[in-house]
Design an enzyme around this catalytic site. Structure first.
Site, PDB file in Angstrom:
ATOM      1  N   HIS A  13     -35.722   4.987 -21.427  1.00 34.50           N
ATOM      2  CA  HIS A  13     -34.471   5.071 -20.667  1.00 34.50           C
ATOM      3  C   HIS A  13     -34.637   6.103 -19.563  1.00 34.50           C
ATOM      4  CE1 HIS A  13     -29.761   5.218 -20.835  1.00 34.50           C
ATOM      5  NE2 HIS A  13     -30.226   5.364 -19.601  1.00 34.50           N
ATOM      6  N   HIS A  15     -34.199   6.063 -15.132  1.00 34.63           N
ATOM      7  CA  HIS A  15     -33.939   5.327 -13.875  1.00 34.63           C
ATOM      8  C   HIS A  15     -34.866   5.919 -12.827  1.00 34.63           C
ATOM      9  CE1 HIS A  15     -30.079   3.717 -15.495  1.00 34.63           C
ATOM     10  NE2 HIS A  15     -30.179   4.799 -16.240  1.00 34.63           N
ATOM     11  N   HIS A 193     -26.833  -0.679 -20.847  1.00 30.75           N
ATOM     12  CA  HIS A 193     -26.124   0.555 -21.129  1.00 30.75           C
ATOM     13  C   HIS A 193     -24.802   0.197 -21.813  1.00 30.75           C
ATOM     14  CE1 HIS A 193     -28.919   2.323 -18.358  1.00 30.75           C
ATOM     15  NE2 HIS A 193     -28.288   3.475 -18.263  1.00 30.75           N
ATOM     16  N   GLU A 196     -21.840   4.869 -23.572  1.00 28.59           N
ATOM     17  CA  GLU A 196     -22.094   6.174 -22.947  1.00 28.59           C
ATOM     18  C   GLU A 196     -20.723   6.815 -22.717  1.00 28.59           C
ATOM     19  OE1 GLU A 196     -23.710   5.973 -18.938  1.00 28.59           O
ATOM     20  OE2 GLU A 196     -24.327   8.075 -18.970  1.00 28.59           O
ATOM     21  N   ASP A 274     -33.148   9.721 -18.880  1.00 30.66           N
ATOM     22  CA  ASP A 274     -32.126   9.083 -18.036  1.00 30.66           C
ATOM     23  C   ASP A 274     -32.385   9.324 -16.534  1.00 30.66           C
ATOM     24  OD1 ASP A 274     -29.967   7.406 -17.734  1.00 30.66           O
ATOM     25  OD2 ASP A 274     -28.460   8.828 -18.425  1.00 30.66           O
ATOM     26  N   ASP A 275     -31.912  10.471 -16.013  1.00 30.64           N
ATOM     27  CA  ASP A 275     -32.081  10.789 -14.586  1.00 30.64           C
ATOM     28  C   ASP A 275     -32.550  12.237 -14.485  1.00 30.64           C
ATOM     29  OD1 ASP A 275     -30.701   8.323 -13.228  1.00 30.64           O
ATOM     30  OD2 ASP A 275     -29.355   8.935 -14.845  1.00 30.64           O
TER      31      ASP A 275
HETATM   32  N1  HPA Z   1     -25.373   5.618 -16.694  1.00 32.36           N
HETATM   33  C1  HPA Z   1     -25.069   4.498 -16.050  1.00 32.36           C
HETATM   34  N2  HPA Z   1     -25.683   4.130 -14.941  1.00 32.36           N
HETATM   35  C2  HPA Z   1     -26.664   4.899 -14.458  1.00 32.36           C
HETATM   36  C3  HPA Z   1     -27.026   6.064 -15.082  1.00 32.36           C
HETATM   37  C4  HPA Z   1     -26.344   6.451 -16.257  1.00 32.36           C
HETATM   38  O1  HPA Z   1     -26.589   7.503 -16.881  1.00 32.36           O
HETATM   39  N3  HPA Z   1     -28.031   6.591 -14.347  1.00 32.36           N
HETATM   40  C5  HPA Z   1     -28.277   5.754 -13.330  1.00 32.36           C
HETATM   41  N4  HPA Z   1     -27.434   4.727 -13.378  1.00 32.36           N
HETATM   42 ZN    ZN Z   2     -29.083   5.411 -17.877  1.00 34.34          ZN
END
Ligand code: HPA
Ligand code: ZN
Length: 335
Positions: A13, A15, A193, A196, A274-275
């Site tokens: 996971h 991006h 996703h 969250e 994630d990011d």
């Molecule tokens: N959640 C949803 N979309 C996203 C995320 C995230 O954490 N990061 C990049 N796009």
């Molecule tokens: Zn994500």
């Protein structure tokens, strides 16, 4: 190298656009002659204070303006691979957002070939492997997702699967049932996703309407013990991103993260970044943060790494190899 960095792991996971570090934003902007309202990387980084998912997405999409040429995507992929590899990641199944580039006039072929260039270089230089998962943006029209899948198919983009990201609340997964059906018919793997910011019902809907093989995040499953039991019994992996959840205020702080409850319930949890350029850490930093906060022992860290391999779309043979390396790490840790 720390012991956590030595633990072989797979990242499921991340991006790729979320690995765009402020230094690279400035460098690419300079190359392209784009004027940015920040003096330096630190002042851009100073803006990375988020109250929820949307407040992050606004900056995430804004910074993408510097990604324009095939070469930029190559740089991005290579830099991520280098940093992830240093943290013990041996393989990654990486999300990208083709629509976010397509709507800015960047051809999808340039995005895909650039990412492939970067990952090919990483593979030949240090053996890091990566696969691409094209995510549809759930807050954009479904017709655009379908057109994007058609374009990826037409250019024979080397993608492993499709995912679903961007704003979750207000955009039910069921909207994307048709495009996920089409992707499945093309032999693509499916993930999404869910859970969250959305509740357990969002997770159930992704599983029921999109036939996903993994749930990205999925942390809100803790609010429905029957759902956690089902996810555990069916071995549906959850790609959990602890530092992301803290930075986007999906949890109050790391100590209140549901990770221990999910583990105790037998959920197939994996740890991911994630990011990482926005949330303060790569995969190893996420492992280190949960190890410290929850006082996890080596066997639990090895279990989390083991889960990441099992939950990946790697071949049985490669899974066995990486599992053996994790077992070796655990044995060496006991000495
Ligand atoms: N959640 C949803 N979309 C996203 C995320 C995230 O954490 N990061 C990049 N796009
Ligand atoms: Zn994500």
């Amino acid at each position: 190298m720390t012991r956590i960095q030595e633990l072989p792991k797979v990242e499921l996971h991340v991006h790729i656009e979320g690995t765009l570090e402020p230094e690279l934003v400035l460098e690419l902007a300079r190359d392209a002659g784009i004027d940015l309202p920040y003096r330096d990387a630190e002042s851009l980084r100073g803006r990375y204070v988020f109250s929820n998912l949307q407040s992050f997405l606004d900056i995430y999409y804004e910074n993408m303006a510097v990604l324009r040429r095939r070469h930029d995507f190559g740089r991005l992929a290579y830099e991520y691979a280098r940093r992830a590899h240093a943290g013990g990641v041996v393989h990654a199944e990486v999300f990208f957002d083709p629509q976010a580039h397509r709507i800015r006039g960047v051809p999808v072929t340039d995005v895909v070939s650039g990412l492939t260039d970067g990952f090919d270089r990483a593979r030949s230089e240090f053996g890091f492997t990566a696969e691409l998962i094209a995510c549809f943006l759930r807050d954009r029209p479904v017709a655009e997702a379908i057109a994007t899948l058609d374009e990826l198919t037409a250019c024979e983009a080397p993608i492993l699967g499709v995912g679903l990201d961007s704003a979750e609340v207000g955009y039910p997964a069921s909207l994307f049932a048709e495009v996920f059906d089409r992707a499945g018919a093309l032999g693509l793997r499916r993930v999404a996703h869910a859970g969250e910011e959305g509740g357990p019902e969002s997770i159930r809907m992704a599983m029921d309407t999109l036939a996903v093989e993994r749930v990205d995040h999925g942390i809100r499953s803790v609010d429905d013990p029957a759902l956690v039991a089902e996810l555990a019994a069916d071995s549906v992996p959850l790609t959990v991103c602890p530092l992301s959840n803290v930075r986007l205020q999906a949890v109050t702080d790391l100590a209140s993260h549901p990770l221990p409850d999910l583990l105790a319930a037998g959920a197939h949890v994996t740890i991911n970044s994630d990011d990482p350029a926005y949330f303060g850490g790569y995969a190893d930093d996420n492992f280190a943060a949960v190890a410290e906060t929850f006082d996890l022992d080596d066997a639990t860290l090895a279990r989390l790494a083991h889960n990441s391999v099992s939950a990946s779309f790697l071949s049985a043979e490669r899974k066995e190899q990486v599992h053996a390396r994790i077992d070796h790490w655990l044995e060496a840790a006991a000495d």
